[in-house]
Motif scaffolding. Sequence first.
Motif, PDB file in Angstrom:
ATOM      1  N   PHE A  33     -22.740  23.025  36.027  1.00  7.85           N
ATOM      2  CA  PHE A  33     -21.705  23.678  35.223  1.00  7.85           C
ATOM      3  C   PHE A  33     -21.108  24.852  35.986  1.00  7.85           C
ATOM      4  O   PHE A  33     -21.797  25.533  36.743  1.00  7.85           O
ATOM      5  CB  PHE A  33     -22.303  24.228  33.919  1.00  7.85           C
ATOM      6  CG  PHE A  33     -22.878  23.193  33.007  1.00  7.85           C
ATOM      7  CD1 PHE A  33     -24.146  22.686  33.214  1.00  7.85           C
ATOM      8  CD2 PHE A  33     -22.155  22.745  31.911  1.00  7.85           C
ATOM      9  CE1 PHE A  33     -24.696  21.745  32.365  1.00  7.85           C
ATOM     10  CE2 PHE A  33     -22.690  21.807  31.042  1.00  7.85           C
ATOM     11  CZ  PHE A  33     -23.957  21.303  31.274  1.00  7.85           C
ATOM     12  N   TYR A  35     -18.930  28.384  34.951  1.00  7.26           N
ATOM     13  CA  TYR A  35     -18.454  29.260  33.890  1.00  7.26           C
ATOM     14  C   TYR A  35     -17.693  30.421  34.514  1.00  7.26           C
ATOM     15  O   TYR A  35     -17.996  30.856  35.630  1.00  7.26           O
ATOM     16  CB  TYR A  35     -19.617  29.827  33.072  1.00  7.26           C
ATOM     17  CG  TYR A  35     -20.240  28.872  32.077  1.00  7.26           C
ATOM     18  CD1 TYR A  35     -21.137  27.884  32.483  1.00  7.26           C
ATOM     19  CD2 TYR A  35     -19.933  28.967  30.724  1.00  7.26           C
ATOM     20  CE1 TYR A  35     -21.713  27.020  31.565  1.00  7.26           C
ATOM     21  CE2 TYR A  35     -20.501  28.107  29.796  1.00  7.26           C
ATOM     22  CZ  TYR A  35     -21.388  27.133  30.230  1.00  7.26           C
ATOM     23  OH  TYR A  35     -21.957  26.283  29.311  1.00  7.26           O
ATOM     24  N   GLN A  37     -16.681  34.454  33.813  1.00 12.27           N
ATOM     25  CA  GLN A  37     -17.066  35.595  32.982  1.00 12.27           C
ATOM     26  C   GLN A  37     -16.307  36.844  33.408  1.00 12.27           C
ATOM     27  O   GLN A  37     -16.515  37.361  34.511  1.00 12.27           O
ATOM     28  CB  GLN A  37     -18.575  35.864  33.063  1.00 12.27           C
ATOM     29  CG  GLN A  37     -19.017  36.959  32.105  1.00 12.27           C
ATOM     30  CD  GLN A  37     -20.507  37.235  32.136  1.00 12.27           C
ATOM     31  OE1 GLN A  37     -21.177  36.990  33.126  1.00 12.27           O
ATOM     32  NE2 GLN A  37     -21.037  37.754  31.029  1.00 12.27           N
ATOM     33  N   GLY A  40     -17.952  42.391  31.033  1.00 16.55           N
ATOM     34  CA  GLY A  40     -18.262  42.809  29.675  1.00 16.55           C
ATOM     35  C   GLY A  40     -17.988  41.766  28.609  1.00 16.55           C
ATOM     36  O   GLY A  40     -18.143  42.046  27.418  1.00 16.55           O
ATOM     37  N   GLU A  41     -17.583  40.575  29.038  1.00 18.09           N
ATOM     38  CA  GLU A  41     -17.272  39.527  28.071  1.00 18.09           C
ATOM     39  C   GLU A  41     -18.231  38.340  28.212  1.00 18.09           C
ATOM     40  O   GLU A  41     -19.058  38.300  29.117  1.00 18.09           O
ATOM     41  CB  GLU A  41     -15.819  39.059  28.251  1.00 18.09           C
ATOM     42  CG  GLU A  41     -14.803  40.158  28.004  1.00 18.09           C
ATOM     43  CD  GLU A  41     -13.376  39.661  28.136  1.00 18.09           C
ATOM     44  OE1 GLU A  41     -12.469  40.523  28.117  1.00 18.09           O
ATOM     45  OE2 GLU A  41     -13.156  38.441  28.260  1.00 18.09           O
ATOM     46  N   ALA A  42     -18.106  37.393  27.306  1.00 20.18           N
ATOM     47  CA  ALA A  42     -18.971  36.219  27.323  1.00 20.18           C
ATOM     48  C   ALA A  42     -18.540  35.234  28.401  1.00 20.18           C
ATOM     49  O   ALA A  42     -17.356  35.116  28.708  1.00 20.18           O
ATOM     50  CB  ALA A  42     -18.929  35.533  25.956  1.00 20.18           C
ATOM     51  N   PRO A  43     -19.491  34.505  28.976  1.00 18.80           N
ATOM     52  CA  PRO A  43     -19.118  33.403  29.868  1.00 18.80           C
ATOM     53  C   PRO A  43     -18.347  32.336  29.098  1.00 18.80           C
ATOM     54  O   PRO A  43     -18.672  32.040  27.943  1.00 18.80           O
ATOM     55  CB  PRO A  43     -20.471  32.850  30.333  1.00 18.80           C
ATOM     56  CG  PRO A  43     -21.446  33.959  30.096  1.00 18.80           C
ATOM     57  CD  PRO A  43     -20.949  34.668  28.883  1.00 18.80           C
ATOM     58  N   PHE A  45     -16.860  28.312  29.411  1.00 19.06           N
ATOM     59  CA  PHE A  45     -17.061  27.057  30.124  1.00 19.06           C
ATOM     60  C   PHE A  45     -15.806  26.646  30.877  1.00 19.06           C
ATOM     61  O   PHE A  45     -14.695  26.668  30.332  1.00 19.06           O
ATOM     62  CB  PHE A  45     -17.447  25.976  29.113  1.00 19.06           C
ATOM     63  CG  PHE A  45     -17.464  24.588  29.666  1.00 19.06           C
ATOM     64  CD1 PHE A  45     -16.500  23.671  29.283  1.00 19.06           C
ATOM     65  CD2 PHE A  45     -18.438  24.190  30.565  1.00 19.06           C
ATOM     66  CE1 PHE A  45     -16.497  22.378  29.785  1.00 19.06           C
ATOM     67  CE2 PHE A  45     -18.452  22.905  31.075  1.00 19.06           C
ATOM     68  CZ  PHE A  45     -17.474  21.990  30.681  1.00 19.06           C
TER      69      PHE A  45
ATOM     70  N   LEU B  88     -26.541  43.512  27.736  1.00 16.38           N
ATOM     71  CA  LEU B  88     -25.777  42.626  26.866  1.00 16.38           C
ATOM     72  C   LEU B  88     -26.680  41.461  26.506  1.00 16.38           C
ATOM     73  O   LEU B  88     -27.315  40.871  27.391  1.00 16.38           O
ATOM     74  CB  LEU B  88     -24.552  42.088  27.596  1.00 16.38           C
ATOM     75  CG  LEU B  88     -23.211  42.801  27.416  1.00 16.38           C
ATOM     76  CD1 LEU B  88     -22.176  42.256  28.385  1.00 16.38           C
ATOM     77  CD2 LEU B  88     -22.723  42.677  25.990  1.00 16.38           C
ATOM     78  N   PHE B  90     -26.583  37.772  24.900  1.00 17.83           N
ATOM     79  CA  PHE B  90     -25.699  36.688  24.494  1.00 17.83           C
ATOM     80  C   PHE B  90     -26.481  35.601  23.783  1.00 17.83           C
ATOM     81  O   PHE B  90     -27.608  35.270  24.151  1.00 17.83           O
ATOM     82  CB  PHE B  90     -25.014  36.061  25.706  1.00 17.83           C
ATOM     83  CG  PHE B  90     -23.979  36.928  26.358  1.00 17.83           C
ATOM     84  CD1 PHE B  90     -24.221  37.521  27.585  1.00 17.83           C
ATOM     85  CD2 PHE B  90     -22.750  37.137  25.750  1.00 17.83           C
ATOM     86  CE1 PHE B  90     -23.272  38.314  28.194  1.00 17.83           C
ATOM     87  CE2 PHE B  90     -21.785  37.930  26.351  1.00 17.83           C
ATOM     88  CZ  PHE B  90     -22.051  38.525  27.576  1.00 17.83           C
ATOM     89  N   GLN B 101     -23.062  24.548  26.832  1.00 13.28           N
ATOM     90  CA  GLN B 101     -23.341  25.721  26.015  1.00 13.28           C
ATOM     91  C   GLN B 101     -22.071  26.550  25.841  1.00 13.28           C
ATOM     92  O   GLN B 101     -21.343  26.784  26.795  1.00 13.28           O
ATOM     93  CB  GLN B 101     -24.420  26.582  26.675  1.00 13.28           C
ATOM     94  CG  GLN B 101     -25.758  25.873  26.783  1.00 13.28           C
ATOM     95  CD  GLN B 101     -26.809  26.717  27.465  1.00 13.28           C
ATOM     96  OE1 GLN B 101     -26.751  27.943  27.436  1.00 13.28           O
ATOM     97  NE2 GLN B 101     -27.782  26.059  28.081  1.00 13.28           N
ATOM     98  N   PHE B 103     -20.741  30.271  24.442  1.00 17.75           N
ATOM     99  CA  PHE B 103     -21.312  31.602  24.262  1.00 17.75           C
ATOM    100  C   PHE B 103     -20.598  32.415  23.190  1.00 17.75           C
ATOM    101  O   PHE B 103     -19.375  32.350  23.046  1.00 17.75           O
ATOM    102  CB  PHE B 103     -21.250  32.381  25.582  1.00 17.75           C
ATOM    103  CG  PHE B 103     -22.271  31.945  26.588  1.00 17.75           C
ATOM    104  CD1 PHE B 103     -22.124  30.761  27.295  1.00 17.75           C
ATOM    105  CD2 PHE B 103     -23.406  32.719  26.814  1.00 17.75           C
ATOM    106  CE1 PHE B 103     -23.072  30.357  28.220  1.00 17.75           C
ATOM    107  CE2 PHE B 103     -24.365  32.320  27.740  1.00 17.75           C
ATOM    108  CZ  PHE B 103     -24.194  31.140  28.439  1.00 17.75           C
ATOM    109  N   GLY B 104     -21.396  33.209  22.476  1.00 21.68           N
ATOM    110  CA  GLY B 104     -20.853  34.199  21.576  1.00 21.68           C
ATOM    111  C   GLY B 104     -20.409  35.428  22.350  1.00 21.68           C
ATOM    112  O   GLY B 104     -20.650  35.528  23.556  1.00 21.68           O
ATOM    113  N   PRO B 105     -19.764  36.385  21.657  1.00 21.84           N
ATOM    114  CA  PRO B 105     -19.204  37.565  22.329  1.00 21.84           C
ATOM    115  C   PRO B 105     -20.257  38.562  22.815  1.00 21.84           C
ATOM    116  O   PRO B 105     -19.940  39.457  23.587  1.00 21.84           O
ATOM    117  CB  PRO B 105     -18.325  38.197  21.254  1.00 21.84           C
ATOM    118  CG  PRO B 105     -18.916  37.726  19.973  1.00 21.84           C
ATOM    119  CD  PRO B 105     -19.457  36.358  20.225  1.00 21.84           C
ATOM    120  N   ARG B 108     -24.013  44.410  22.635  1.00 19.06           N
ATOM    121  CA  ARG B 108     -24.342  45.401  23.670  1.00 19.06           C
ATOM    122  C   ARG B 108     -25.369  46.368  23.101  1.00 19.06           C
ATOM    123  O   ARG B 108     -25.069  47.122  22.163  1.00 19.06           O
ATOM    124  CB  ARG B 108     -23.104  46.158  24.127  1.00 19.06           C
ATOM    125  CG  ARG B 108     -23.409  47.158  25.247  1.00 19.06           C
ATOM    126  CD  ARG B 108     -22.154  47.801  25.795  1.00 19.06           C
ATOM    127  NE  ARG B 108     -21.304  46.861  26.505  1.00 19.06           N
ATOM    128  CZ  ARG B 108     -21.516  46.448  27.740  1.00 19.06           C
ATOM    129  NH1 ARG B 108     -22.559  46.868  28.410  1.00 19.06           N
ATOM    130  NH2 ARG B 108     -20.655  45.613  28.315  1.00 19.06           N
TER     131      ARG B 108
END
Lengths: 109, 112
Positions: A33, A35, A37, A40-43, A45, B88, B90, B101, B103-105, B108
Amino acid sequence: GQNIDQPTEMTATEGAIVQINCTYQTSGFNGLFWYQQHAGEAPTFLSYNVLDGLEEKGRFSSFLSRSKGYSYLLLKELQMKDSASYLCAVRPSNYQLIWGAGTKLIIKP
Amino acid sequence: DSGVTQTPKHLITATGQRVTLRCSPRSGDLSVYWYQQSLDQGLQFLIQYYNGEERAKGNILERFSAQQFPDLHSELNLSSLELGDSALYFCASSPQIADTQYFGPGTRLTVL
């Protein structure tokens, strides 16, 4: 052991093309996979490869060679918003992903 | 928006305290994963649940525990907090065990 290697940081110019490599050594292989990112944010896809070859999705493409334990993510027509970390993850079994440390891509105007 | 929700978004607490992080997976997803990401570090897998049962464990400390409830939401409990637990956290979900998968935000956590 299980290991994934990616360059720590890369720099590229807006509008150019960049290739981010990922090599892996895992016990078994059931998919790779990529990803993205942002800091400070979510990965999020990007792509999934399980068979050898190139998968193209817009400006992003991902390549896999299982015999070489190698993948790359190709980003074309780079935009400033592409500045982010790119994470490579391999699934050696059906349960758990092994994550690389990520490649921080810096785009310069 | 991935469809995975996490609360709270930010949490500031003191050393020695206990906190609970909550995650609601995407509709229809049965598998939930927890990850920790310290500043400028990679993702560290903590634990995975599938349909209420623990399926895989990563580098999760004994001070940390998690569970997945019958409605499939999950909670991660962190106790005896230390400064080094600041990170952080997740949550991610997938339809089945081996699927992509999402991911959520993140939450922190700052431990002072």
